[in-house]
Enzyme design. Structure first.
Site, mmCIF file in Angstrom:
data_model
loop_
_atom_site.group_PDB
_atom_site.id
_atom_site.type_symbol
_atom_site.label_atom_id
_atom_site.label_comp_id
_atom_site.label_asym_id
_atom_site.label_seq_id
_atom_site.Cartn_x
_atom_site.Cartn_y
_atom_site.Cartn_z
ATOM 1 N N ALA A 65 0.860 -1.016 -0.027
ATOM 2 C CA ALA A 65 -0.123 -0.017 0.222
ATOM 3 C C ALA A 65 0.896 1.282 -0.035
ATOM 4 O O ALA A 65 2.010 1.222 0.471
ATOM 5 C CB ALA A 65 -0.843 -0.203 1.312
ATOM 6 N N GLY A 110 0.624 -5.003 0.942
ATOM 7 C CA GLY A 110 -0.734 -5.271 0.098
ATOM 8 C C GLY A 110 -0.453 -5.665 -1.261
ATOM 9 O O GLY A 110 -1.414 -6.347 -1.823
ATOM 10 N N GLU A 113 -0.522 -9.249 -0.389
ATOM 11 C CA GLU A 113 -1.839 -9.814 -0.371
ATOM 12 C C GLU A 113 -2.916 -9.735 -1.510
ATOM 13 O O GLU A 113 -3.614 -10.642 -1.665
ATOM 14 C CB GLU A 113 -2.593 -8.584 0.808
ATOM 15 N N GLU A 133 4.790 -5.065 7.212
ATOM 16 C CA GLU A 133 4.293 -3.985 8.086
ATOM 17 C C GLU A 133 4.653 -3.715 9.607
ATOM 18 O O GLU A 133 4.609 -2.584 9.804
ATOM 19 C CB GLU A 133 2.678 -4.286 8.171
HETATM 20 N N1 COA Z 1 4.667 3.219 -0.765
HETATM 21 C C1 COA Z 1 4.855 4.331 -1.281
HETATM 22 N N2 COA Z 1 6.085 4.449 -1.984
HETATM 23 C C2 COA Z 1 6.727 3.250 -2.217
HETATM 24 C C3 COA Z 1 6.523 2.226 -1.485
HETATM 25 C C4 COA Z 1 5.307 2.009 -0.904
HETATM 26 N N3 COA Z 1 5.050 0.961 -0.288
HETATM 27 N N4 COA Z 1 7.443 1.189 -1.967
HETATM 28 C C5 COA Z 1 8.393 1.738 -2.697
HETATM 29 N N5 COA Z 1 7.974 3.044 -3.088
HETATM 30 C C6 COA Z 1 8.629 4.109 -3.532
HETATM 31 C C7 COA Z 1 9.839 4.600 -2.943
HETATM 32 O O1 COA Z 1 9.425 5.748 -1.996
HETATM 33 C C8 COA Z 1 10.518 5.446 -4.088
HETATM 34 O O2 COA Z 1 9.996 6.606 -4.403
HETATM 35 P P1 COA Z 1 11.035 7.930 -4.904
HETATM 36 O O3 COA Z 1 11.792 7.390 -5.920
HETATM 37 O O4 COA Z 1 10.018 8.955 -4.870
HETATM 38 O O5 COA Z 1 11.725 8.206 -3.541
HETATM 39 C C9 COA Z 1 10.380 4.514 -5.261
HETATM 40 O O6 COA Z 1 9.216 3.783 -4.738
HETATM 41 C C10 COA Z 1 11.318 3.266 -5.293
HETATM 42 O O7 COA Z 1 11.442 2.829 -4.201
HETATM 43 P P2 COA Z 1 13.215 2.449 -3.630
HETATM 44 O O8 COA Z 1 12.823 2.480 -2.081
HETATM 45 O O9 COA Z 1 14.174 3.566 -3.939
HETATM 46 O O10 COA Z 1 13.664 1.203 -4.111
HETATM 47 P P3 COA Z 1 14.707 0.198 -3.434
HETATM 48 O O11 COA Z 1 14.963 -0.575 -4.709
HETATM 49 O O12 COA Z 1 15.608 0.980 -2.886
HETATM 50 O O13 COA Z 1 13.923 -0.679 -2.413
HETATM 51 C C11 COA Z 1 11.954 -1.640 -1.567
HETATM 52 C C12 COA Z 1 12.791 -1.344 -2.864
HETATM 53 C C13 COA Z 1 10.769 -2.587 -1.883
HETATM 54 C C14 COA Z 1 12.802 -2.718 -0.506
HETATM 55 C C15 COA Z 1 11.645 -0.619 -0.890
HETATM 56 O O14 COA Z 1 11.138 0.509 -1.666
HETATM 57 C C16 COA Z 1 10.584 -0.803 0.144
HETATM 58 O O15 COA Z 1 11.092 -1.400 1.536
HETATM 59 N N6 COA Z 1 9.101 -0.260 0.113
HETATM 60 C C17 COA Z 1 8.225 -0.274 0.989
HETATM 61 C C18 COA Z 1 7.607 -1.752 1.410
HETATM 62 C C19 COA Z 1 6.673 -1.756 2.253
HETATM 63 O O16 COA Z 1 6.883 -1.669 3.414
HETATM 64 N N7 COA Z 1 5.560 -2.191 1.842
HETATM 65 C C20 COA Z 1 4.471 -2.465 2.810
HETATM 66 C C21 COA Z 1 3.433 -1.156 3.033
HETATM 67 S S1 COA Z 1 2.053 -1.167 4.127
#
Ligand code: COA
Length: 258
Positions: A65, A110, A113, A133
């Site tokens: 999400a 999400g 999910e 989460e």
């Molecule tokens: N919500 C909002 N934005 C998200 C996102 C999320 N769940 N997951 C990734 N993004 C965005 C990042 O903020 C980034 O945006 P920006 O370029 O404007 O800063 C872009 O997507 C690329 O992500 P980034 O984190 O730079 O890539 P990465 O390769 O370094 O890491 C992940 C990849 C998936 C490990 C990391 O993005 C992450 O941990 N995301 C969140 C996962 C999460 O907690 N999901 C559950 C949500 S309830």
């Protein structure tokens, strides 16, 4: 018509692509609303017999999400977000037409999910699954606590949820979370080739298989009754008459979905 998802139907298979690649296809309210509308189309459009859900780009299926929308929300707003997502994911799970997740990268929160709400999952070899989460002070809110236990068992599900750890595609295969792991450039073709087979079968029988399998996880109904009624009702369909006649006449059945 949609701004954050893409839909395309070919050979009776509708591919729904979550399309926010620069945010790793994170699900915001627009994506969730559009996904719900796309599923309404799936239910109503006779041309669509099956669905693939995937993510845009080579890196992510759905990275969860959209976290940017969460900060500062109230308890009531949190519940509303969960309810909205749960309803859309139930629409996927209860679809009479098979829905396959083609998981092409990160499937987190999400996103994991969403994949689990589909009827089964195929992963590309770079896919990663997790419910992170707890890192945000949250728990899964779109059915993850329930479907992860159903799919991988309670011990593995609780470990994944309380560590927030990710697993790779081969571990997901070993856990039974996905049915196949394939190279990324073969992912959509793998999903399509399975659905092409399904689409040669009797659509009403396919729908009843899904309904009866879903009943296993619904304590308010007896799955054996659902099966008995489904089996019996098949006898009232043209397709069952055609299927049995075709077998006896040693020819290929031609099903009409009636
Ligand atoms: N919500 C909002 N934005 C998200 C996102 C999320 N769940 N997951 C990734 N993004 C965005 C990042 O903020 C980034 O945006 P920006 O370029 O404007 O800063 C872009 O997507 C690329 O992500 P980034 O984190 O730079 O890539 P990465 O390769 O370094 O890491 C992940 C990849 C998936 C490990 C990391 O993005 C992450 O941990 N995301 C969140 C996962 C999460 O907690 N999901 C559950 C949500 S309830």
């Amino acid at each position: 018509m949609y701004t954050s998802i893409l839909t395309a139907t070919e050979n009776n298979i509708c591919t729904i692509t979550i399309n926010r690649p620069d945010k790793l296809n994170a699900i915001n309210s627009t994506v969730m609303e559009e996904l719900g509308k796309a599923m309404d189309e799936v239910y109503n459009d006779a041309e669509i017999h099956a669905v693939i859900i995937t993510g845009s780009g080579a890196k992510a299926f759905v990275a969860g999400a959209d976290i940017s929308a969460f900060h500062g929300l109230s308890v009531e707003e949190g519940k509303q977000i969960a309810k909205f997502g749960l309803d859309v994911y139930f629409k996927i799970e209860n679809s009479p037409k098979p829905v396959v997740a083609a998981v092409n990268g990160f499937a987190l929160g999400g996103g994991c999910e969403l994949a689990m709400a589909c009827h089964f999952r195929i992963a590309s070899d770079n896919a990663k699954f997790g419910q992170p989460e707890v890192n945000l002070g949250l728990i899964p809110g779109y059915g993850g606590t329930q479907r992860l236990v159903q799919l991988v068992g309670k011990g593995r599900a609780i470990e994944l949820m309380i560590t927030g750890n990710m697993i790779d595609a081969n571990t997901a295969l070993q856990y039974g979370l996905v049915n196949y792991v394939v190279p990324q450039d073969e992912l959509l073709n793998k999903a399509k080739s399975i659905l092409d087979i399904v689409n040669t079968k009797a659509p009403l029988a396919v729908a009843k298989c899904i309904e009866a399998a879903n009943a296993v996880y619904n304590e308010s109904i007896n799955g054996y009754d659902v099966e008995m009624n489904g089996f019996g009702n098949c006898f009232g369909t043209e397709d069952m008459k055609e299927g049995t006649a075709a077998f006896l006449e040693k020819r290929k059945a031609s099903f009409k979905g009636r």
